[in-house]
Design a protein around this motif. Structure first.
Motif, short mmCIF file in Angstrom:
data_model
loop_
_atom_site.label_atom_id
_atom_site.label_comp_id
_atom_site.label_asym_id
_atom_site.label_seq_id
_atom_site.Cartn_x
_atom_site.Cartn_y
_atom_site.Cartn_z
N ASP A 63 28.07 -43.17 -27.44
CA ASP A 63 29.26 -42.45 -27.04
C ASP A 63 30.14 -42.14 -28.25
O ASP A 63 31.32 -41.88 -28.11
N THR B 16 33.34 -50.36 -21.43
CA THR B 16 32.77 -50.45 -22.76
C THR B 16 33.42 -49.45 -23.70
O THR B 16 33.39 -48.25 -23.44
N ASN C 113 28.60 -39.37 -19.58
CA ASN C 113 28.61 -39.71 -18.16
C ASN C 113 30.03 -39.80 -17.59
O ASN C 113 30.22 -39.88 -16.40
#
Ligand SMILES: Nc1ncnc2c1ncn2[C@@H]1O[C@H](COP(=O)(O)OP(=O)(O)OP(=O)(O)O)[C@@H](O)[C@H]1O
Ligand SMILES: [K+]
Ligand SMILES: [Mg+2]
Length: 724
Positions: free
Chosen positions: A207, A344, A563
């Motif tokens: 990410d 996260t 996502n």
């Protein structure tokens, strides 16, 4: 060891950030130098084509033009007409005209000062936009083989890059355009856009893959897929934003403008009916006085400051390194009731690293390590990379001839793995999904093993770690659970206090994670969020937001992953982390350049402050107008109706001085309120009803009282002008 040092670095970066933020806060005050710099722009804005978009100030503009004309023709028509039976000096109309122009000018200053603050920043940003050369790879084959890539690469100007082009950038070079890293890892100097001197790490797969054109690669080499057209890059958008070029009126602003315009029309009718009512008693009220009365009555204060308040709100965000793509998002931030944060990288530092391999009975540690490492050999996520690193540290090496079909990790499957050429399949992932994969094969798992595995999983989860279960299916179809990999992540410091503050603002915080409920619970408790949603797929996140919105809540969300993109787009306030993926940055309506999720607290505060400031100054403006009217009417008509003299409580000198004093007061109140409009009314975390009550008292009462005092004081000076 490396973990502690990276933590330390993180902490140092945060400290630096706080320092910078405090500096920004001081800077976001208001100085007389800013005012001076705004003068040329304010003069340019006197142009009627600039004015008509603001109905209230347009009326003042027309009034100023009209009285200017009158001032020119009056002497030719035999001097000023007596007004309402009172004599006025010859200088009355010219002076009123002058102050009406001043009123328009002061409003322009407010807007110009607000806009001026972004200009310097835009200049710095424009320098990063300079044309650079890009190394375009014409035939990219994803091997990361620098020599092969060089063989098929050509040099092109960054201005020629198209979406989908693949470029390679080596240490020392500028990244030629916005994109996602598809191969490699590098440290990048993003200070050009973030003002942050510490380099940041950007890598493919996770990410943290987005890079911004104009920033510089400091070490290593990366391959980037371009995601934006020249002229429509992130920096271009930033420039348009800080310059205010992209600024559009928000729905709330439009509604308020309509209200102010309607009020103005009502007051216009009131003023125009004055003469028909008064003429039977005395000479008609002159046009100049009618214009002056009208300007006093219409809500010029808020009309003058409205756009400055909006621009200043956006600017306050920019000062804190948050780019709001729409003013609407800033307003929505002020009304947010639910705040969603992913776990996260948002609540935790996000460098989820493998820390231990825990085999079940009957499986050797070597076997588990081999399976976990093989299934991660081609897994580019930080989790996968860390598993290989830990395995190598424990003596494992990758056979050169290992090959196979990669099963990539997705947030939906929560699993990744490798199918070897000999038919062996290895999977690792969330406990529930890997168990399902084992069960699907109809494998018989001994009860003792499944109990042991459950215990390993729940032990790790209860410590807030992420357990990855590893399983293997042999070519003969025999499926076995091998054990668990413990992924560790650290909760960021100081979060409970921040969430407490949000609670005081009336905002509920919810942590959303793809992780299992036990891990989620442990982290949620440590971080101090109000609620959590575990094992959430991207669809779940989206559905959760929709549900909240249907319940009448305004939802803010921070996220960084691809996502997260659908949910970021659905949220009323979607704050993408600058470190995140381009998809997330496209989907959100704000980008935090510091990638600090707790920034949402400040965003909400700034949003609230914007709404409160606008409300307070509207209250003040309208209270002020009404009071002004009652302050000057008795003085204006005391010649005709001597009884009114008793109501002239401030003892205004004459009808002419009363009108002029009111007009002067009306104009300079704008100047006095510019700092407040730009700085914003102080906001303290407390219930909305308390704030409303407090502001009604201060700004409502203040609005009623100040004209009486202000006009009285100005009248003391005005009466010194000969003839007044
Ligand atoms: N590389 C990987 N291979 C296999 N499984 C993984 C991998 N990375 C994560 N997982 C598993 O998939 C789950 C979901 O991961 P995902 O990234 O969607 O959510 P998360 O990072 O836990 O939550 P969030 O980022 O929303 O806080 C993880 O909890 C973990 O169990
Ligand atoms: K007014
Ligand atoms: Mg994630």
């Amino acid at each position: 060891m490396s973990n502690t040092s990276s933590l330390q670095r993180d902490r140092e970066r945060l400290d630096k950030k706080t320092e910078r933020r405090n500096a920004a806060r001081n800077q976001s005050g208001f100085s007389w130098a800013q005012l001076r710099e705004a003068l040329p722009d304010a003069a340019r804005k006197l142009n009627p084509t600039e004015q008509w978009r603001n109905p209230v100030m347009f009326i003042v503009w027309v009034g100023a033009a009209l009285t200017t004309l009158l001032a020119i023709v009056e002497p030719m028509l035999g001097g000023p007409t007596a007004s309402g039976g009172a004599e006025v000096p010859w200088s009355f109309t010219p002076i009123i005209a002058l102050w009406l122009w001043a009123t328009v000018f002061f409003a322009n200053i407010a807007e110009a000062v607000a806009e001026g603050r972004g200009k310097a920043q835009a200049e710095t940003l424009k320098q990063t936009r300079s044309n650079t050369m890009a190394t375009l790879i014409e035939h990219y084959d994803a091997t990361g083989d620098a020599a092969a890539e060089r063989a098929t690469s050509i040099q092109v100007s960054s201005a020629e890059l198209k979406i989908g082009d693949i470029v390679t950038v080596t240490a020392g070079e500028l990244i030629p355009g916005d994109g996602d890293i598809i191969w490699g890892i590098a440290s990048v100097d993003e200070s050009a856009i973030t003002g942050e001197s510490a380099p940041v790490v950007r890598e493919s797969g996770g990410d943290r893959s987005a890079v911004t054109g104009g920033t510089r690669v400091l070490s290593d080499r990366i391959v980037v897929r371009i995601t934006s057209k020249p002229g429509a890059t992130f920096v271009d958008r930033m420039i348009a934003l800080v310059e205010g070029a992209a600024r559009q009126k928000t729905p709330n602003e439009i509604a308020l403008n309509i209200l102010l315009a309607s009020l103005s029309i009502i007051f216009m009718v009131v003023v125009l009916t004055l003469n028909p009512m008064a003429t039977y008693a005395a000479a008609p009220v002159s046009v100049t006085v009618l214009v002056a009365l009208l300007v006093c009555l219409i809500p010029t204060t808020i009309g003058a400051l409205l756009s400055a308040i909006g621009i200043a709100g956006m600017d306050r965000l920019v000062q804190r390194n948050v780019l709001a793509m729409s003013g609407r998002a800033v307003e929505a931030a002020g009304d947010v009731t639910t705040l969603l944060l992913d776990k996260t990288g948002t609540i935790t530092y996000g460098n989820r690293r493998a820390s231990a391999f825990l085999p079940v009975d009957g499986v050797s540690e070597q076997e588990l390590i081999r399976a976990a490492a093989l299934s991660s050999a081609a897994d580019p996520t930080p989790e996968g990379v860390s598993i290989v690193e830990l395995a190598e540290k424990q003596g494992w090496t990758l056979d050169a001839d290992v090959d196979g079909e990669v099963v990539p990790f997705t947030a939906e499957t929560r699993m990744s793995g490798l199918d070897l050429p000999d038919g062996t399949q290895i999977r690792k992932g969330a406990g529930s999904t890997v168990s399902a994969w084992v069960q699907d094969a109809g494998a018989h798992v001994p009860v003792s093993i499944s109990i042991q595995l459950d215990r390993l999983v729940s032990d790790i989860s209860q410590q807030g770690g992420t357990p990855l279960v590893v399983a293997q299916r042999s070519a003969e179809g025999e499926t076995r659970l091998l054990g668990v990999v413990h992924l560790k992540d650290v909760v960021k410091e100081g979060l409970p206090a921040k969430f407490k503050e949000l609670r005081a603002m009336g905002i509920r915080t919810v942590m959303i994670t793809g992780d299992n409920p036990l891990t989620a619970k442990a982290i949620a408790e440590e971080a101090g969020v109000d609620d959590f949603l575990a094992e959430a797929t991207p669809e779940d996140k989206l559905a959760y937001i929709k549900k909240e919105q249907e319940g009448g809540n305004l939802v803010a969300m921070t996220g960084d992953g691809t996502n997260d993109a659908p949910a970021l787009a659905q949220a009323d306030v979607g704050v993408a982390m600058n470190t995140g993926t381009s998809a997330a940055k496209e989907a959100g309506n704000m980008v935090d350049l510091d990638s600090d999720p707790s920034k949402l607290i400040e965003i909400v505060r700034i949003g609230k402050q914007l709404l409160i400031t606008r409300g307070a100054l509207t209250t003040f403006s309208i209270a002020n107008d009404v009071a002004k009217y009652f302050a000057i009417i008795p003085a204006m008509f005391m010649g005709v109706f001597p009884q009114l003299g008793a109501l002239n409580i401030m003892g205004l000198h004459s009808p002419a001085s009363a009108v002029l004093s009111a007009i002067i007061f009306n104009a300079i109140v704008i100047i006095f309120l510019i700092p407040l409009a730009l700085r914003g009314v102080k906001y303290r975390a407390t219930a909305a009803s308390n704030i409303l009550a407090r502001n009604l008292t201060i700004y409502g009462l203040g609005g009623i009282i100040t004209p009486f005092i202000g006009i009285g004081l100005i009248d003391l000076l005005v009466r010194l002008i000969p003839g007044f």
